[in-house]
Design a protein around this motif. Structure first.
Motif, PDB file in Angstrom:
ATOM      1  N   ASP A  85      65.173  19.465 -17.150  1.00  0.00           N
ATOM      2  CA  ASP A  85      65.439  18.586 -18.190  1.00  0.00           C
ATOM      3  C   ASP A  85      64.088  18.166 -18.846  1.00  0.00           C
ATOM      4  OD1 ASP A  85      67.792  18.518 -16.835  1.00  0.00           O
ATOM      5  OD2 ASP A  85      67.558  16.932 -15.623  1.00  0.00           O
ATOM      6  N   TRP A  86      63.075  17.922 -18.049  1.00  0.00           N
ATOM      7  CA  TRP A  86      61.903  17.404 -18.569  1.00  0.00           C
ATOM      8  C   TRP A  86      61.031  18.354 -19.526  1.00  0.00           C
ATOM      9  CZ3 TRP A  86      61.466  12.579 -18.899  1.00  0.00           C
ATOM     10  CH2 TRP A  86      62.067  11.798 -18.109  1.00  0.00           C
ATOM     11  N   SER A  87      61.316  19.602 -19.009  1.00  0.00           N
ATOM     12  CA  SER A  87      60.709  20.763 -20.050  1.00  0.00           C
ATOM     13  C   SER A  87      61.556  21.059 -21.237  1.00  0.00           C
ATOM     14  CB  SER A  87      60.472  22.061 -19.144  1.00  0.00           C
ATOM     15  OG  SER A  87      59.803  21.870 -18.272  1.00  0.00           O
ATOM     16  N   ALA A  88      62.917  20.772 -21.166  1.00  0.00           N
ATOM     17  CA  ALA A  88      63.707  21.015 -22.330  1.00  0.00           C
ATOM     18  C   ALA A  88      63.448  19.988 -23.295  1.00  0.00           C
ATOM     19  CB  ALA A  88      65.345  21.251 -21.895  1.00  0.00           C
ATOM     20  N   LEU A  89      63.392  18.790 -22.808  1.00  0.00           N
ATOM     21  CA  LEU A  89      63.243  17.586 -23.559  1.00  0.00           C
ATOM     22  C   LEU A  89      61.793  17.747 -24.350  1.00  0.00           C
ATOM     23  CD1 LEU A  89      63.885  14.780 -25.018  1.00  0.00           C
ATOM     24  CD2 LEU A  89      62.692  13.831 -22.723  1.00  0.00           C
ATOM     25  N   GLY A 123      72.120   9.654 -29.651  1.00  0.00           N
ATOM     26  CA  GLY A 123      72.068   8.859 -28.570  1.00  0.00           C
ATOM     27  C   GLY A 123      73.465   8.052 -28.448  1.00  0.00           C
ATOM     28  N   LYS A 124      74.190   7.959 -29.768  1.00  0.00           N
ATOM     29  CA  LYS A 124      75.300   7.337 -29.981  1.00  0.00           C
ATOM     30  C   LYS A 124      76.717   8.077 -29.722  1.00  0.00           C
ATOM     31  CE  LYS A 124      73.004   4.191 -33.443  1.00  0.00           C
ATOM     32  NZ  LYS A 124      72.791   3.771 -34.409  1.00  0.00           N
ATOM     33  N   GLY A 125      76.281   9.324 -29.367  1.00  0.00           N
ATOM     34  CA  GLY A 125      77.430  10.518 -29.101  1.00  0.00           C
ATOM     35  C   GLY A 125      78.050  11.171 -30.238  1.00  0.00           C
ATOM     36  N   ASN A 126      77.284  11.043 -31.723  1.00  0.00           N
ATOM     37  CA  ASN A 126      77.936  11.648 -32.786  1.00  0.00           C
ATOM     38  C   ASN A 126      76.993  12.910 -33.122  1.00  0.00           C
ATOM     39  OD1 ASN A 126      79.593   9.325 -33.038  1.00  0.00           O
ATOM     40  ND2 ASN A 126      77.895   8.241 -34.071  1.00  0.00           N
ATOM     41  N   ALA A 127      76.664  13.744 -32.376  1.00  0.00           N
ATOM     42  CA  ALA A 127      75.914  14.956 -32.563  1.00  0.00           C
ATOM     43  C   ALA A 127      76.803  16.169 -32.400  1.00  0.00           C
ATOM     44  CB  ALA A 127      74.835  15.086 -31.817  1.00  0.00           C
ATOM     45  N   PRO A 128      76.628  16.992 -33.083  1.00  0.00           N
ATOM     46  CA  PRO A 128      77.360  18.468 -32.692  1.00  0.00           C
ATOM     47  C   PRO A 128      77.309  19.018 -31.522  1.00  0.00           C
ATOM     48  CG  PRO A 128      75.310  19.047 -34.174  1.00  0.00           C
ATOM     49  CD  PRO A 128      75.380  17.531 -33.749  1.00  0.00           C
ATOM     50  N   THR A 129      78.261  19.796 -30.995  1.00  0.00           N
ATOM     51  CA  THR A 129      78.306  20.508 -29.826  1.00  0.00           C
ATOM     52  C   THR A 129      77.291  21.828 -29.885  1.00  0.00           C
ATOM     53  OG1 THR A 129      80.520  19.833 -29.337  1.00  0.00           O
ATOM     54  CG2 THR A 129      79.912  21.710 -28.026  1.00  0.00           C
ATOM     55  N   PRO A 130      76.589  21.969 -28.889  1.00  0.00           N
ATOM     56  CA  PRO A 130      75.812  23.258 -28.755  1.00  0.00           C
ATOM     57  C   PRO A 130      76.509  24.146 -28.916  1.00  0.00           C
ATOM     58  CG  PRO A 130      74.977  21.456 -27.260  1.00  0.00           C
ATOM     59  CD  PRO A 130      76.679  21.177 -27.645  1.00  0.00           C
ATOM     60  N   ALA A 131      76.082  25.243 -29.847  1.00  0.00           N
ATOM     61  CA  ALA A 131      76.708  26.745 -29.517  1.00  0.00           C
ATOM     62  C   ALA A 131      75.891  27.747 -28.686  1.00  0.00           C
ATOM     63  CB  ALA A 131      76.673  27.225 -31.208  1.00  0.00           C
ATOM     64  N   ASP A 132      76.302  28.667 -28.353  1.00  0.00           N
ATOM     65  CA  ASP A 132      75.702  29.688 -27.396  1.00  0.00           C
ATOM     66  C   ASP A 132      74.239  30.109 -28.252  1.00  0.00           C
ATOM     67  OD1 ASP A 132      77.484  29.774 -25.599  1.00  0.00           O
ATOM     68  OD2 ASP A 132      78.564  31.439 -26.718  1.00  0.00           O
ATOM     69  N   ALA A 139      70.255  22.641 -36.883  1.00  0.00           N
ATOM     70  CA  ALA A 139      71.244  22.364 -36.101  1.00  0.00           C
ATOM     71  C   ALA A 139      70.704  22.932 -34.541  1.00  0.00           C
ATOM     72  CB  ALA A 139      72.114  23.515 -36.737  1.00  0.00           C
ATOM     73  N   GLN A 140      69.863  23.448 -34.591  1.00  0.00           N
ATOM     74  CA  GLN A 140      69.051  23.850 -33.222  1.00  0.00           C
ATOM     75  C   GLN A 140      68.613  22.613 -32.615  1.00  0.00           C
ATOM     76  OE1 GLN A 140      66.297  27.156 -32.729  1.00  0.00           O
ATOM     77  NE2 GLN A 140      67.244  27.697 -34.881  1.00  0.00           N
ATOM     78  N   VAL A 141      68.071  21.972 -33.672  1.00  0.00           N
ATOM     79  CA  VAL A 141      67.435  20.660 -32.984  1.00  0.00           C
ATOM     80  C   VAL A 141      68.483  19.438 -32.561  1.00  0.00           C
ATOM     81  CG1 VAL A 141      65.937  18.607 -33.435  1.00  0.00           C
ATOM     82  CG2 VAL A 141      65.237  20.779 -34.343  1.00  0.00           C
ATOM     83  N   LEU A 142      69.382  19.394 -33.538  1.00  0.00           N
ATOM     84  CA  LEU A 142      70.495  18.601 -33.099  1.00  0.00           C
ATOM     85  C   LEU A 142      71.306  18.824 -31.925  1.00  0.00           C
ATOM     86  CD1 LEU A 142      71.606  17.942 -36.642  1.00  0.00           C
ATOM     87  CD2 LEU A 142      70.547  16.271 -35.358  1.00  0.00           C
ATOM     88  N   ALA A 143      71.530  20.114 -31.718  1.00  0.00           N
ATOM     89  CA  ALA A 143      72.223  20.723 -30.469  1.00  0.00           C
ATOM     90  C   ALA A 143      71.228  20.652 -29.259  1.00  0.00           C
ATOM     91  CB  ALA A 143      72.617  22.120 -30.684  1.00  0.00           C
ATOM     92  N   ALA A 144      70.217  21.179 -29.241  1.00  0.00           N
ATOM     93  CA  ALA A 144      69.309  20.769 -28.362  1.00  0.00           C
ATOM     94  C   ALA A 144      69.224  19.146 -27.719  1.00  0.00           C
ATOM     95  CB  ALA A 144      68.017  21.206 -28.415  1.00  0.00           C
ATOM     96  N   LEU A 145      69.138  18.417 -28.980  1.00  0.00           N
ATOM     97  CA  LEU A 145      68.840  16.734 -28.444  1.00  0.00           C
ATOM     98  C   LEU A 145      70.119  16.381 -27.604  1.00  0.00           C
ATOM     99  CD1 LEU A 145      67.386  15.340 -31.778  1.00  0.00           C
ATOM    100  CD2 LEU A 145      66.364  15.240 -29.290  1.00  0.00           C
ATOM    101  N   ARG A 146      71.327  16.805 -28.302  1.00  0.00           N
ATOM    102  CA  ARG A 146      72.662  16.566 -27.759  1.00  0.00           C
ATOM    103  C   ARG A 146      72.516  17.126 -26.115  1.00  0.00           C
ATOM    104  NH1 ARG A 146      77.687  17.959 -26.366  1.00  0.00           N
ATOM    105  NH2 ARG A 146      79.341  16.586 -26.844  1.00  0.00           N
ATOM    106  N   GLU A 147      72.124  18.407 -25.926  1.00  0.00           N
ATOM    107  CA  GLU A 147      72.215  18.998 -24.758  1.00  0.00           C
ATOM    108  C   GLU A 147      71.156  17.915 -23.898  1.00  0.00           C
ATOM    109  OE1 GLU A 147      71.585  23.162 -22.209  1.00  0.00           O
ATOM    110  OE2 GLU A 147      71.390  22.885 -24.348  1.00  0.00           O
ATOM    111  N   CYS A 148      70.165  17.541 -24.005  1.00  0.00           N
ATOM    112  CA  CYS A 148      68.926  16.965 -23.384  1.00  0.00           C
ATOM    113  C   CYS A 148      69.706  15.549 -23.139  1.00  0.00           C
ATOM    114  CB  CYS A 148      67.746  16.631 -24.235  1.00  0.00           C
ATOM    115  SG  CYS A 148      66.803  18.111 -24.321  1.00  0.00           S
TER     116      CYS A 148
END
Length: 342
Positions: A85-89, A123-132, A139-148
């Protein structure tokens, strides 16, 4: 991206004595940290492989090594899943910084402001769902943030502190946009004090360790405690930002970005004198951090120790000559060599 990791400062290197690749880890803790990080690297590399911007392929993973060593140093008693978790963040914040600095996308200031607004929406739940596997850097940053965000939602104080953490995100993004204005719009350079007041927020440390409060008992986290914690985080962030500015000065000079060393040399200091002044400020900040942490209430002790270890590790990492080139392959060689020479 490989050349970007060759972060050098020839004048700084001529000033320093430190060349130990694992500088910043206390000798008595090195065995444990190296063992934990060695186990952690393949798991984090697998996670980062979904996001090419994270540098998750083979020996290109210098940042992966740093993230794993930093997480293992900060949180040596956490589970492997928590350390991921911490490394991914950390990796996600590095990638976000690449976008804001124009390393991977040539965005205008207006586009960068829009990008930070989309990041804040995570942080408000309005980000895209991560793809594979996501190809676009934004899009990578947004998806990774949502996953974190999903990873940290499991921690005990996450629900109570979501507003506190979101406000730190907001202040971080405001500071990053100010740095982008200095870089892109040619605004008059700030004083060193004004630069550092902004830089402690843009450097992610207050955000990263605000997230760390979600791991604590929510009943122990009063507004007064969090206010005190903010002040302590700023001291650690100041020390780390100054060391980062020393290490990255030559690259940032080429990018047209401001940093503490550039501001001091513009004001008439020679570069060696400016380096000496910044190193003196770092030592003062480290001493202040030690003193402030000693005065914290016991409920914050666990993450206070993590901040202290992280600050010393990061400052020493930046001030060692060869650590930014420490790839996954070289790290494995170091672990093998360390094991043989114990």
């Amino acid at each position: 991206m490989t050349d970007y990791f060759r972060i050098v400062n020839t004048t700084l290197d001529d000033t320093l004595d430190s060349t130990r690749p694992l500088a910043g880890i206390r000798p008595e803790n090195l065995d444990d940290v190296a063992k934990i990080a060695g186990r952690l690297v393949p798991h984090v590399a697998q996670w980062a492989g979904k996001y090419p911007l994270m540098g998750g392929v083979g020996d290109a993973g210098s940042r992966i090594v740093f993230a794993c060593l930093s997480s293992a140093t900060a949180f040596p008693h956490r589970s492997l899943d928590e350390l991921v978790d911490w490394s991914a963040l950390a990796l996600t914040l590095f990638a976000l910084d690449d976008v804001m600095d124009g390393v991977v996308l040539d965005y205008s200031l207006e586009q960068l402001v829009q990008f930070t607004e989309m990041c804040l929406a995570v942080g408000k739940g309005n980000a895209p769902t991560p793809a594979d596997r996501v190809s676009d850097p934004e899009a990578q940053v947004l998806a990774a943030l949502r996953e974190c965000s999903g990873r940290f939602a499991k921690y005990p104080a996450y629900a109570k502190l979501q507003g506190y953490v979101t406000e730190r995100w907001n202040r971080c993004f405001t500071a990053m946009c100010q740095e982008s204005r200095w870089r892109l719009h040619g605004e008059p350079p700030p004083t060193l004090d004004d630069y550092l007041a902004n830089a402690v927020w843009s450097f992610f440390v207050p955000l990263y360790f605000a997230v760390a409060t979600t791991t604590l008992d929510p009943d122990d986290l009063s507004e007064d405690a969090l206010g005190t914690w903010d002040k302590v985080m700023h001291v650690g962030s100041r020390a780390m930002r100054l060391c980062n500015d020393l290490r990255s000065a030559e690259r940032e000079r080429a990018e047209g970005s401001l940093n503490a060393l550039a501001l001091l040399t513009r004001s008439g200091h020679t570069e060696p004198d400016a380096i000496a002044a910044i190193l003196a400020e770092v030592h003062e900040s480290l001493a202040e951090l030690d003193a402030r942490i000693a005065e914290l209430q016991p409920s914050l002790a666990r993450i206070a120790g993590a901040l202290l270890r992280t600050t010393h590790f990061y400052c020493s990492w930046c001030l060692a000559r060869d650590t930014h080139g420490l790839t996954i392959g070289l790290f494995r060689q170091l672990l093998a060599s360390h094991k043989e020479n114990r």
